[in-house]
Scaffold this motif. Structure first.
Motif, PDB file in Angstrom:
ATOM      1  N   GLY A   5       0.809  -1.212   0.000  1.00 20.36           N
ATOM      2  CA  GLY A   5       0.000   0.000   0.000  1.00 20.36           C
ATOM      3  C   GLY A   5       0.842   1.262   0.000  1.00 20.36           C
ATOM      4  N   LEU A   6       1.905   1.265   0.787  1.00 16.93           N
ATOM      5  CA  LEU A   6       2.751   2.465   0.874  1.00 16.93           C
ATOM      6  C   LEU A   6       3.481   2.731  -0.445  1.00 16.93           C
ATOM      7  CD1 LEU A   6       4.282   2.111   4.459  1.00 16.93           C
ATOM      8  CD2 LEU A   6       2.570   3.757   3.670  1.00 16.93           C
ATOM      9  N   ILE A   7       3.969   1.680  -1.084  1.00 18.20           N
ATOM     10  CA  ILE A   7       4.637   1.869  -2.376  1.00 18.20           C
ATOM     11  C   ILE A   7       3.647   2.379  -3.411  1.00 18.20           C
ATOM     12  CG2 ILE A   7       5.837   0.704  -4.264  1.00 18.20           C
ATOM     13  CD1 ILE A   7       7.071  -1.163  -2.227  1.00 18.20           C
ATOM     14  N   THR A   8       2.445   1.805  -3.412  1.00 10.42           N
ATOM     15  CA  THR A   8       1.404   2.285  -4.329  1.00 10.42           C
ATOM     16  C   THR A   8       1.075   3.739  -4.050  1.00 10.42           C
ATOM     17  OG1 THR A   8       0.457   0.046  -4.383  1.00 10.42           O
ATOM     18  CG2 THR A   8      -0.916   1.836  -5.205  1.00 10.42           C
ATOM     19  N   TRP A   9       0.989   4.103  -2.798  1.00  6.25           N
ATOM     20  CA  TRP A   9       0.698   5.485  -2.402  1.00  6.25           C
ATOM     21  C   TRP A   9       1.765   6.448  -2.924  1.00  6.25           C
ATOM     22  CZ3 TRP A   9       2.998   9.117   0.976  1.00  6.25           C
ATOM     23  CH2 TRP A   9       2.166  10.181   1.359  1.00  6.25           C
ATOM     24  N   LEU A  10       2.991   5.963  -3.024  1.00  5.29           N
ATOM     25  CA  LEU A  10       4.097   6.817  -3.481  1.00  5.29           C
ATOM     26  C   LEU A  10       4.166   6.955  -4.996  1.00  5.29           C
ATOM     27  CD1 LEU A  10       6.968   5.633  -1.082  1.00  5.29           C
ATOM     28  CD2 LEU A  10       5.830   7.862  -1.072  1.00  5.29           C
ATOM     29  N   ILE A  11       3.851   5.898  -5.735  1.00  2.02           N
ATOM     30  CA  ILE A  11       4.119   5.896  -7.174  1.00  2.02           C
ATOM     31  C   ILE A  11       2.871   5.969  -8.052  1.00  2.02           C
ATOM     32  CG2 ILE A  11       6.184   4.503  -6.762  1.00  2.02           C
ATOM     33  CD1 ILE A  11       4.698   2.118  -7.980  1.00  2.02           C
ATOM     34  N   ALA A  12       1.685   5.803  -7.488  1.00  2.00           N
ATOM     35  CA  ALA A  12       0.489   5.658  -8.318  1.00  2.00           C
ATOM     36  C   ALA A  12      -0.016   6.987  -8.880  1.00  2.00           C
ATOM     37  CB  ALA A  12      -0.618   4.970  -7.513  1.00  2.00           C
ATOM     38  N   ARG A  13      -0.882   6.887  -9.883  1.00  2.00           N
ATOM     39  CA  ARG A  13      -1.541   8.042 -10.479  1.00  2.00           C
ATOM     40  C   ARG A  13      -2.535   8.655  -9.484  1.00  2.00           C
ATOM     41  NH1 ARG A  13      -4.313   4.624 -14.805  1.00  2.00           N
ATOM     42  NH2 ARG A  13      -3.975   3.117 -13.111  1.00  2.00           N
ATOM     43  N   PRO A  14      -2.838   9.945  -9.623  1.00  3.90           N
ATOM     44  CA  PRO A  14      -3.838  10.581  -8.753  1.00  3.90           C
ATOM     45  C   PRO A  14      -5.237  10.062  -9.046  1.00  3.90           C
ATOM     46  CG  PRO A  14      -2.387  12.208  -9.758  1.00  3.90           C
ATOM     47  CD  PRO A  14      -2.139  10.919 -10.481  1.00  3.90           C
ATOM     48  N   ALA A  15      -5.660   9.054  -8.303  1.00  5.87           N
ATOM     49  CA  ALA A  15      -6.990   8.458  -8.429  1.00  5.87           C
ATOM     50  C   ALA A  15      -7.187   7.539  -7.245  1.00  5.87           C
ATOM     51  CB  ALA A  15      -7.120   7.688  -9.747  1.00  5.87           C
ATOM     52  N   TYR A  16      -8.437   7.148  -7.011  1.00  6.02           N
ATOM     53  CA  TYR A  16      -8.692   6.199  -5.936  1.00  6.02           C
ATOM     54  C   TYR A  16      -8.351   4.787  -6.416  1.00  6.02           C
ATOM     55  CZ  TYR A  16     -10.996   9.724  -3.084  1.00  6.02           C
ATOM     56  OH  TYR A  16     -11.251  10.845  -2.313  1.00  6.02           O
ATOM     57  N   HIS A  17      -7.473   4.134  -5.688  1.00  5.09           N
ATOM     58  CA  HIS A  17      -7.041   2.776  -6.029  1.00  5.09           C
ATOM     59  C   HIS A  17      -7.695   1.817  -5.027  1.00  5.09           C
ATOM     60  CE1 HIS A  17      -3.738   3.944  -8.850  1.00  5.09           C
ATOM     61  NE2 HIS A  17      -3.930   5.102  -8.214  1.00  5.09           N
ATOM     62  N   ILE A  18      -8.500   0.899  -5.568  1.00  5.28           N
ATOM     63  CA  ILE A  18      -9.231  -0.023  -4.714  1.00  5.28           C
ATOM     64  C   ILE A  18      -9.052  -1.458  -5.212  1.00  5.28           C
ATOM     65  CG2 ILE A  18     -10.963   1.668  -4.015  1.00  5.28           C
ATOM     66  CD1 ILE A  18     -12.838   0.482  -6.133  1.00  5.28           C
ATOM     67  N   GLY A  19      -9.380  -2.408  -4.339  1.00  3.67           N
ATOM     68  CA  GLY A  19      -9.324  -3.818  -4.721  1.00  3.67           C
ATOM     69  C   GLY A  19      -8.181  -4.559  -4.063  1.00  3.67           C
TER      70      GLY A  19
END
Length: 249
Positions: free
Chosen positions: A101-115
């Motif tokens: 989750g933390l890595i995704t929070w750092l590198i992901a696009r600005p959008a809600y990531h779910i699943g």
């Protein structure tokens, strides 16, 4: 003589994965039944408010297809985790969820990531690489099964679908590989047999079968073996045990 293996079936092997999947379905049922939308509790990158999604996003899904596609592999892979790696299973899930989750929070696009797909990639990656590193036939076989069933997942660690959180997939893949290295000492050892020992002697083994692992008699010795010979047998057993212990150390 086999070395004891760490592959034991317990109620938790199926029970814990089922509870995890059930919780995901209950969350989805609440959304449908009461018309609520939990997407704002998903992971939103680089915002403090989005950090709650590190813990909540695996339980939130956009629809029945998304839910179905995630819960089946999640159930299969988590059962494999609890069966083959029971002693470290909670560490893999707990630390894995947090780090993915933390890595995704750092590198992901600005959008809600779910699943729960990030957890699925974590488990698939860990089970595959851990099995390869172990060189244990059961775990290598498990790695091959993971590749056979979920090898297609590899395509989704790249941005081929704008509606798919490939960043979460990539994060899970990386964390699974990292954990396979970190928990390398927890690899189950392959069975060791008496005849694989360099000091093994077939004639001595005929005597050894009369003793348990502690050197105690487990069956009646032939009447023709006198007391002196019995003492020799005990000494042979003791020497072999020490040699085996030294080798394992």
């Amino acid at each position: 003589m086999k070395q004891k293996q760490d592959f034991n079936f317990t109620p938790g092997v199926i029970g814990y994965p089922l509870l995890f999947v059930l919780a995901i379905w209950i969350v989805f049922w609440i959304e449908v039944r009461f018309g609520v939308n939990f997407n704002p509790f998903g992971l939103y990158p680089r915002k403090l408010s989005g950090l709650c999604g590190v813990f909540f996003s695996p339980f939130i899904h956009s629809g029945i297809k998304h839910l179905f596609n995630n819960t089946i592999p999640l159930l299969v892979l988590s059962i494999a985790l609890f069966y083959f790696y029971r002693s470290i299973s909670w560490k893999i899930l707990g630390y894995g969820l947090l780090l993915t989750g933390l890595i995704t929070w750092l590198i992901a696009r600005p959008a809600y990531h779910i699943g729960a797909s990030g957890i699925i990639y974590l488990l698939a990656s860990f089970l595959f690489f851990k099995g390869i590193f172990s060189k244990h036939y059961r775990l290598v076989a498990l790695s091959l099964i993971v590749v056979f069933l979920y090898g297609g997942l590899l395509w989704y660690v790249t941005p081929i679908d704008p509606e798919v959180s490939w960043e979460g997939h990539l994060s899970g893949l990386i964390v699974g590989l990292l954990f396979a290295f970190i928990f390398k000492k927890n690899i189950a050892k392959a069975p060791k047999y008496v005849w694989e020992h360099p000091d093994y002697d077939e004639e001595e083994d005929e005597f050894m079968r009369h003793f348990d692992e502690n050197g105690n008699f487990i069956e009646k010795l032939p009447d023709e073996i006198n007391e002196s010979e019995q003492e020799d047998i005990i000494e042979v057993n003791y020497i072999y045990k020490k040699a085996t212990e030294n080798k394992n150390d």
